[in-house]
Scaffold this motif. Structure first.
Motif, PDB file in Angstrom:
ATOM      1  N   SER A  43       0.823  -1.210   0.000  1.00 45.04           N
ATOM      2  CA  SER A  43       0.000   0.000   0.000  1.00 45.04           C
ATOM      3  C   SER A  43       0.854   1.255   0.000  1.00 45.04           C
ATOM      4  CB  SER A  43      -0.935   0.008   1.214  1.00 45.04           C
ATOM      5  OG  SER A  43      -0.271   0.481   2.336  1.00 45.04           O
ATOM      6  N   SER A  44       0.241   2.339  -0.432  1.00 49.04           N
ATOM      7  CA  SER A  44       0.973   3.602  -0.356  1.00 49.04           C
ATOM      8  C   SER A  44       0.221   4.560   0.560  1.00 49.04           C
ATOM      9  CB  SER A  44       1.171   4.205  -1.742  1.00 49.04           C
ATOM     10  OG  SER A  44      -0.045   4.320  -2.411  1.00 49.04           O
ATOM     11  N   MET A 615       4.432  -3.565  -8.991  1.00 52.36           N
ATOM     12  CA  MET A 615       3.223  -3.262  -8.223  1.00 52.36           C
ATOM     13  C   MET A 615       2.012  -3.887  -8.911  1.00 52.36           C
ATOM     14  SD  MET A 615       2.081   0.606  -8.980  1.00 52.36           S
ATOM     15  CE  MET A 615       3.617   1.443  -8.767  1.00 52.36           C
ATOM     16  N   SER A 616       0.962  -4.033  -8.138  1.00 46.71           N
ATOM     17  CA  SER A 616      -0.270  -4.594  -8.708  1.00 46.71           C
ATOM     18  C   SER A 616      -1.119  -3.449  -9.252  1.00 46.71           C
ATOM     19  CB  SER A 616      -1.048  -5.323  -7.624  1.00 46.71           C
ATOM     20  OG  SER A 616      -1.478  -4.388  -6.660  1.00 46.71           O
ATOM     21  N   LEU A 621      -4.138   1.663  -8.559  1.00 47.14           N
ATOM     22  CA  LEU A 621      -5.411   2.358  -8.353  1.00 47.14           C
ATOM     23  C   LEU A 621      -5.363   3.202  -7.073  1.00 47.14           C
ATOM     24  CD1 LEU A 621      -8.609   2.435  -9.104  1.00 47.14           C
ATOM     25  CD2 LEU A 621      -8.787   0.902  -7.165  1.00 47.14           C
ATOM     26  N   VAL A 622      -4.811   2.618  -6.025  1.00 48.35           N
ATOM     27  CA  VAL A 622      -4.742   3.340  -4.755  1.00 48.35           C
ATOM     28  C   VAL A 622      -3.857   4.585  -4.906  1.00 48.35           C
ATOM     29  CG1 VAL A 622      -4.056   3.191  -2.323  1.00 48.35           C
ATOM     30  CG2 VAL A 622      -5.228   1.276  -3.405  1.00 48.35           C
ATOM     31  N   ARG A 623      -2.750   4.412  -5.632  1.00 47.34           N
ATOM     32  CA  ARG A 623      -1.884   5.569  -5.917  1.00 47.34           C
ATOM     33  C   ARG A 623      -2.666   6.647  -6.654  1.00 47.34           C
ATOM     34  NH1 ARG A 623       3.887   5.051  -8.701  1.00 47.34           N
ATOM     35  NH2 ARG A 623       5.144   4.361  -6.962  1.00 47.34           N
ATOM     36  N   MET A 624      -3.428   6.185  -7.623  1.00 47.31           N
ATOM     37  CA  MET A 624      -4.185   7.130  -8.444  1.00 47.31           C
ATOM     38  C   MET A 624      -5.214   7.873  -7.585  1.00 47.31           C
ATOM     39  SD  MET A 624      -6.082   6.109 -11.929  1.00 47.31           S
ATOM     40  CE  MET A 624      -7.418   5.270 -11.173  1.00 47.31           C
ATOM     41  N   LEU A 625      -5.887   7.129  -6.720  1.00 49.05           N
ATOM     42  CA  LEU A 625      -6.893   7.773  -5.862  1.00 49.05           C
ATOM     43  C   LEU A 625      -6.225   8.756  -4.908  1.00 49.05           C
ATOM     44  CD1 LEU A 625      -9.282   4.772  -5.010  1.00 49.05           C
ATOM     45  CD2 LEU A 625      -9.596   6.577  -6.705  1.00 49.05           C
ATOM     46  N   THR A 626      -5.056   8.368  -4.394  1.00 51.93           N
ATOM     47  CA  THR A 626      -4.331   9.269  -3.493  1.00 51.93           C
ATOM     48  C   THR A 626      -4.044  10.585  -4.215  1.00 51.93           C
ATOM     49  OG1 THR A 626      -3.331   7.326  -2.526  1.00 51.93           O
ATOM     50  CG2 THR A 626      -2.317   9.413  -1.951  1.00 51.93           C
ATOM     51  N   ASN A 627      -3.676  10.470  -5.478  1.00 53.03           N
ATOM     52  CA  ASN A 627      -3.415  11.669  -6.268  1.00 53.03           C
ATOM     53  C   ASN A 627      -4.686  12.482  -6.505  1.00 53.03           C
ATOM     54  OD1 ASN A 627      -0.716  11.735  -6.673  1.00 53.03           O
ATOM     55  ND2 ASN A 627      -0.926  12.031  -8.889  1.00 53.03           N
ATOM     56  N   LEU A 628      -5.767  11.758  -6.784  1.00 60.45           N
ATOM     57  CA  LEU A 628      -7.043  12.457  -7.031  1.00 60.45           C
ATOM     58  C   LEU A 628      -7.502  13.222  -5.803  1.00 60.45           C
ATOM     59  CD1 LEU A 628      -9.163   9.917  -9.086  1.00 60.45           C
ATOM     60  CD2 LEU A 628      -8.413  12.180  -9.813  1.00 60.45           C
ATOM     61  N   LEU A 629      -7.145  12.692  -4.640  1.00 56.48           N
ATOM     62  CA  LEU A 629      -7.548  13.374  -3.408  1.00 56.48           C
ATOM     63  C   LEU A 629      -6.839  14.709  -3.257  1.00 56.48           C
ATOM     64  CD1 LEU A 629      -7.828  10.339  -0.988  1.00 56.48           C
ATOM     65  CD2 LEU A 629      -9.678  11.875  -1.623  1.00 56.48           C
ATOM     66  N   MET A 651      -5.586  -0.040   1.173  1.00 55.75           N
ATOM     67  CA  MET A 651      -6.221   1.275   1.251  1.00 55.75           C
ATOM     68  C   MET A 651      -6.320   1.815   2.674  1.00 55.75           C
ATOM     69  SD  MET A 651      -9.272   0.759  -1.453  1.00 55.75           S
ATOM     70  CE  MET A 651      -9.857   2.419  -1.322  1.00 55.75           C
ATOM     71  N   GLU A 652      -5.632   1.170   3.601  1.00 55.96           N
ATOM     72  CA  GLU A 652      -5.785   1.605   4.992  1.00 55.96           C
ATOM     73  C   GLU A 652      -5.271   3.034   5.208  1.00 55.96           C
ATOM     74  OE1 GLU A 652      -3.955  -0.800   3.801  1.00 55.96           O
ATOM     75  OE2 GLU A 652      -2.347  -1.472   5.133  1.00 55.96           O
ATOM     76  N   GLY A 653      -4.435   3.507   4.286  1.00 60.92           N
ATOM     77  CA  GLY A 653      -3.933   4.879   4.394  1.00 60.92           C
ATOM     78  C   GLY A 653      -5.075   5.895   4.360  1.00 60.92           C
ATOM     79  N   PHE A 654      -6.191   5.516   3.741  1.00 59.98           N
ATOM     80  CA  PHE A 654      -7.327   6.437   3.649  1.00 59.98           C
ATOM     81  C   PHE A 654      -7.977   6.707   5.002  1.00 59.98           C
ATOM     82  CE2 PHE A 654      -8.686   5.820  -1.066  1.00 59.98           C
ATOM     83  CZ  PHE A 654      -7.381   6.021  -1.448  1.00 59.98           C
ATOM     84  N   PHE A 655      -7.819   5.767   5.922  1.00 60.46           N
ATOM     85  CA  PHE A 655      -8.478   5.927   7.227  1.00 60.46           C
ATOM     86  C   PHE A 655      -8.047   7.239   7.875  1.00 60.46           C
ATOM     87  CE2 PHE A 655      -8.665   1.017   7.919  1.00 60.46           C
ATOM     88  CZ  PHE A 655      -9.635   0.930   6.949  1.00 60.46           C
ATOM     89  N   GLN A 656      -6.721   7.435   7.912  1.00 58.14           N
ATOM     90  CA  GLN A 656      -6.220   8.652   8.540  1.00 58.14           C
ATOM     91  C   GLN A 656      -6.474   9.865   7.663  1.00 58.14           C
ATOM     92  OE1 GLN A 656      -4.964  10.400  10.991  1.00 58.14           O
ATOM     93  NE2 GLN A 656      -5.311   8.651  12.346  1.00 58.14           N
ATOM     94  N   LYS A 657      -6.217   9.665   6.384  1.00 58.33           N
ATOM     95  CA  LYS A 657      -6.217  10.817   5.494  1.00 58.33           C
ATOM     96  C   LYS A 657      -7.606  11.449   5.364  1.00 58.33           C
ATOM     97  CE  LYS A 657      -4.717  12.383   1.000  1.00 58.33           C
ATOM     98  NZ  LYS A 657      -4.190  13.646   1.505  1.00 58.33           N
TER      99      LYS A 657
END
Ligand code: TPP
Ligand code: MG
Length: 1013
Positions: A43-44, A615-616, A621-629, A651-657
């Motif tokens: 995850s990122s 990477m998978s 996708l998670v990287r892309m969403l992080t960027n979209l945020l 995607m657990e990084g989203f919890f904090q973010k």
């Protein structure tokens, strides 16, 4: 003063790579600003600053590996800093207190007092519920009455609760009951009265009843095959009318509108009302269930077919209740996130009592109570019948529903008896009437309403001499007129009024009605009511008389509609009422502003090669969403929806973010509070973490994906699930999403039958694309590389949320790690990705024999490796095509083929597949990680070229990826052998090459078909 920012606790990870620096020396940053993005193999996550100030130095660079405690940067002029201890004050105090307590406990041994010896008493236990001492009972009851009249209901309730508690503590094992007696929840004296004109309302209701029945009967007279239902609406007319005249507020430029889920089979009633309102014409009523010609009325509520009228598809029983619950919850989500105003809007859902047997109907009622959805009102029309017969012949559906809903924490309002019963109940001093009401089962209640007053006297009141006596002065006709609550506008009004005022919990109104009310001998309360779509002349005359419809016998014989003059009191009244309530219902509209698609460069980082880094696509996708945020237009509109798999997908990084939505915020300090990806719940959280609940997650997604019409705000829901637990699990909801014109992304992660390795048969998806392809407006892709994913996603954003096209996207992502190449420079690449295929590579060294190789998802990579072997070991040239969507290719192929057949005189068009492959050299071999049917879809469009498809047909099983691909024959070795065999079959090479390859790769030609293993 200089401060240092260190890498925080990042859970179980060490030596995690820095992939992005989001700040530079000299920048001034605030607490919580993201500093760097780090990425493990799963995850990122962004690391936010815990301090504010101006950056002096940055001590890491992209590519560095960091662990907890490493120095990230130094700051000066910090205005705030975190304390040494990260523990909140409260926690420190708790620990201190606990330590003190432990110290005390050490000195003083725990002294548990002996339980008091039970006094042995001899009691005669009454176990059969008989009253052994009626006088004593009377004393208790009188005391209670005295408390009620002196101190009120609440005090009485308190005393009863205390009595029960006391009895429980003394060992009485009192069975808990969620039920109240079989009478109305609201006593007559507490009923709030309607200020409506009851006479006019009755006349209007009668006309709606008549026109609704007439449209069904007329349609069937013309075409008996058309079907339709009279009985459902006949039972629910009052329930709808009271809402329409007094409660449901429409959307307009000042107010968002209440949202009403109409029970599907009552659609004729809604059309009949719209006819009186002047919204539908007689011609339109006459085209009920004849929708092929434009202007027809759909059988049931279908927004796709009547996009300006219906809002919610409800006719697949069980979906309505669930969708309504999540709609109400999503409305609160939008309010709590500050995206819409809290205007006290309500979600109403009309449901059948038979419908409540669908697991989906009751499946989410716990959530509704837990989330305190006081914006939600269920109205369950208990006509005691479903399609075949009684819902609970031997029991009582109303009592059963009461128990379940009250047990789940809902506010329950039973509307069982109409006003004519009030005086009888008031005179029921001995309680015998309520007793027989309680004891009579639904099968009897239904049978009574299929007969007459004399039957009711004998079979109901005759159960007890006291009750028989109560009705001795009433005629059979009087007894027959004793009405049920759901047909009494006063009772219904009082219930609705109480429901809208309720706070802190959802409300369910359980109303008792008669199926086919007013339909007479052929259709009222009989087992065949549901299917009755024809009424003979006698029935029609009876119906007219029953509701005093002002039609002559001749008009009845002609089954004419009746609409009073525009200036009549009825039409004026109906229009005035709706004007007062803001407009007409149902009505579907949208005033949402489009969301501008992000600039292309936001995805540029996905167009360059990842080099050594593997990477998978899920991670991409998670990287892309992080960027979209980070895009201020997009970020607030993203609604990530996850059913308890965030960690699976990295995607657990989203919890904090962005936080997890929780209507009560976070009342506890999470166990992992000190960690970077701590489980952060927040009232304004953005992630919908649905728990293990795919149907609920999909319902949330539908609510978000239709927010553009229901809340006039365009949202971008992204529901990420295990691909196997997507369409296969919630297929009917996905179909309803199509009907609803949902816009958003569904992401089937961990996709593919051989890509998800260890999980086995129930997890490995080899068919979700095929199921998705059954939904006409679902656009699907199975990309392999990060730039394909980015191109597809961006186009999805543009089509759906900028151009407002009514499609939704299904994209599969995988969990196999590999490196991703740079996006090909070919200018047609982007177009090809979107249309479904593009040439990714060509081997053209020997110019003797050629194969066309088509691969999709991770199997594309196997195909690319096979092509290399074919070239190096067998001197076979090939062109390799990355197929991002067999489904999209097929859609285009079908359309072109159809056009050509329908236009035989015109120059034929070429399908996109034919444009790509039609004039290429050599046979085609296609493979994906899905069933052969997936790639087979394009076979007809290749200009009669030889076409062979391979795929993962059969049950999955757990093993390594390599073994699974071997088993399903989609690994590179099988692809080589199959490729050679195909060329041999086409007589382009000798068969010995294929035989040799099979020997080399130990492929057994007699191995059974994987579908049989
Ligand atoms: C999922 C699903 N299964 C079956 C049906 C077919 N069906 C339509 S109405 C009906 C009976 C409805 O009974 P109830 O819910 O009590 O509604 P009522 O018409 O009595 O108000 C059935 C079985 C359906 N529409 N949806
Ligand atoms: Mg029913």
């Amino acid at each position: 003063m200089s401060e240092k920012l260190l890498v925080p606790d990042i859970g179980d990870f060490e030596n995690v790579e820095v992939i992005e620096l989001l700040v530079k020396p000299g920048d001034t940053i605030k607490e919580n600003d993201p500093i760097v993005t780090i990425e493990s193999d799963k995850s990122s996550v962004e690391i936010p600053s815990t301090i504010s100030g101006k950056i002096d130095t940055i001590n890491v660079k992209v590519g560095d590996k960091v662990s907890k405690g490493d120095l990230l940067l130094s700051l000066s002029n910090s205005t705030e800093s975190l304390k040494e201890s990260n523990l909140p004050k409260d926690t420190e105090n708790i620990i201190k207190q606990a330590e003190e307590a432990m110290a005390v406990n050490k000195e003083e041994p725990v002294n548990v007092p002996e339980p008091a010896k039970e006094k042995k008493q001899s009691i005669i236990q009454v176990t059969n519920g008989l009253d052994i001492d009626p006088l004593e009972t009377q004393d208790w009851l009188e005391s209670l009455s005295a408390v009620i009249s002196k101190d009120g209901n609440q005090r009485a309730h308190f005393l009863i609760k205390e009595l029960i508690n006391k009895a429980y503590r003394e060992g009485a094992n009192i069975p808990y009951t969620q039920n109240t007696p079989y009478i109305n929840t609201i006593p007559p004296e507490a009923e709030i009265k309607s200020n409506g004109d009851q006479n006019i309302e009755r006349r209007i209701r009668s006309l709606i009843r008549w026109n609704a029945a007439a449209m069904v009967v007329r349609a069937n007279k013309k075409f008996p095959e058309l079907g339709g239902h009279i009985g459902t609406f006949a039972s629910a007319a009052t329930l709808y009318d009271v809402g329409m005249n007094h409660f449901w507020r429409a959307k307009n430029n000042k107010f968002g509108g209440d949202l009403v889920y109409f029970q599907g089979h009552s659609a004729p009633g809604m059309y009949a009302r719209a006819f009186l309102e002047g919204r539908l014409s007689e011609k339109q009523l006459d085209s009920f269930r004849q929708e092929v010609k434009p202007g027809g009325l759909s059988s049931y509520p279908h927004p796709w077919l009547m996009p300006n009228f219906w809002q919610f598809p409800t006719v697949s029983m069980g979906l309505g209740p669930m969708l309504a619950i999540y709609q109400a919850r999503y409305m609160k989500y939008l309010i709590n996130r500050g995206l819409i105003k809290d205007e006290g809007r309500k979600v109403w859902a009309f449901l059948g009592d038979g419908e409540m047997d669908e697991p989906e109907s009751m499946g989410a009622i716990g959530l509704a109570a837990r989330e305190k959805l006081d914006n939600l009102i269920f109205v369950i029309n208990c006509n005691l019948q479903r399609l075949d017969g009684p819902v609970r012949g031997n029991g009582k559906i109303i009592q059963e529903l009461e128990g379940s809903f009250r047990g789940a924490g809902w506010n329950v309002i039973k509307v069982i008896w109409g006003s004519y019963w009030d005086s009888l109940l008031a005179n029921d001093k001995t309680g015998q009437l309520v007793k027989i009401m309680n004891e009579t089962v639904d099968g009897e209640y239904q049978a009574m309403k299929a007969r007459d007053g004399a039957y009711v006297r004998e079979k109901f009141f005759g159960k007890n001499p006291d009750t028989l006596e109560m009705v001795s002065s009433m005629s059979d006709k009087d007894i027959w007129r004793l009405n049920r609550g759901g047909h009494d506008p006063h009772k219904v009004y009082a219930a609705y009024d109480k429901a809208i005022k309720n706070q802190g919990s959802p409300t369910v109104i359980i109303a008792k009605t008669i199926k086919g009310y007013g339909m007479g001998k052929t259709g009222e309360s009989v087992n065949t009511t549901h299917q009755t779509k024809k009424l003979d002349v006698d029935d029609l005359m009876y119906y007219r008389d029953r509701f005093d419809v002002p039609l002559t016998d001749e008009q009845v014989r002609n089954i004419e509609y009746f609409r009073p003059d525009e200036k009549s009191p009825e039409i004026k009244y109906i229009k005035e009422r709706r004007l007062k309530l803001g407009g007409y219902l149902p009505e579907r509209s949208t005033f949402a502003k489009p969301i501008k698609a992000p600039s292309k460069d936001i995805f540029d980082f996905m167009k360059v090669s990842t080099g050594e880094k593997e990477m998978s696509t899920t991670m991409a996708l998670v990287r892309m969403l992080t960027n979209l945020l980070r895009d201020k237009n997009i970020s607030p509109r993203l609604v990530p929806i996850i059913p308890d798999e965030a960690r699976t997908f990295g995607m657990e990084g989203f919890f904090q973010k962005i936080g997890i939505y929780a209507h009560e915020g976070q009342k506890y300090e999470p166990e992992d509070a000190a960690q970077l990806s701590s489980y952060r719940e927040d009232k304004s959280g953005q992630v919908l973490e649905e728990g293990i609940n795919e149907a609920g997650a999909m319902s949330s997604w539908i609510a978000a994906a239709t927010a553009y019409t229901n809340h006039d705000i365009e949202m971008i829901p992204i529901y990420i699930f295990y691909s196997m637990f997507g369409f296969q699990r919630i297929g009917d909801l996905a179909w309803a999403a199509g009907d609803s014109q949902a816009r958003g992304f569904l992401v089937g992660a961990t996709a593919g039958r051989t890509t998800l390795a260890g999980e086995g048969l129930q997890h490995q998806d080899g068919h979700s694309h095929l199921i998705a392809s059954t939904i006409p407006n679902c656009v699907t892709y199975d990309p392999t590389f990060h730039y394909e994913l980015a191109t597809i996603f961006r186009e999805g954003l543009r089509r759906m949320h900028e151009k407002k096209e009514n499609v939704f996207y299904y994209i599969t992502t995988m969990n196999e790690n590999y490196s991703h190449p740079e996006m090909p420079k070919d200018k047609n690449c982007e177009e090809g990705i979107l249309k479904g295929m593009y040439k990714i590579k060509e081997f053209n060294k020997y110019k003797k024999t050629k194969l066309q190789l088509l691969g999709s998802g991770t199997i594309l990579r196997e195909m690319m490796s096979a092509a290399e072997i074919l070239q190096n070991d067998y001197q076979i040239d090939s062109e390799i095509w990355s197929v991002t969507s067999f489904n999209e290719l097929r859609k285009d192929g079908m359309e072109v083929e159809r056009y050509n057949l329908l236009n035989p005189d015109k120059t034929p068009k070429k399908s996109y597949v034919e444009q790509c492959l039609g004039s290429t050299e050599g046979p085609i071999m296609a493979a994906s990680d899905y069933m052969r049917m997936n790639s087979d879809q394009i076979r007809p469009y290749t200009n009669n070229k030889s076409f062979y498809s391979l795929g993962a047909d059969g049950f999955g099983r757990s093993d390594t990826r390599k073994n699974l691909r071997k088993f399903f024959e989609v690994d590179k070795e099988h692809l080589v052998a199959y490729g050679l065999s195909i060329l041999a079959k086409e007589q382009l090479i000798a068969s010995k090459y294929a035989k040799d390859a099979m020997k080399k790769y130990k492929i057994d030609g007699d191995k059974p078909m994987p579908t049989k293993l």
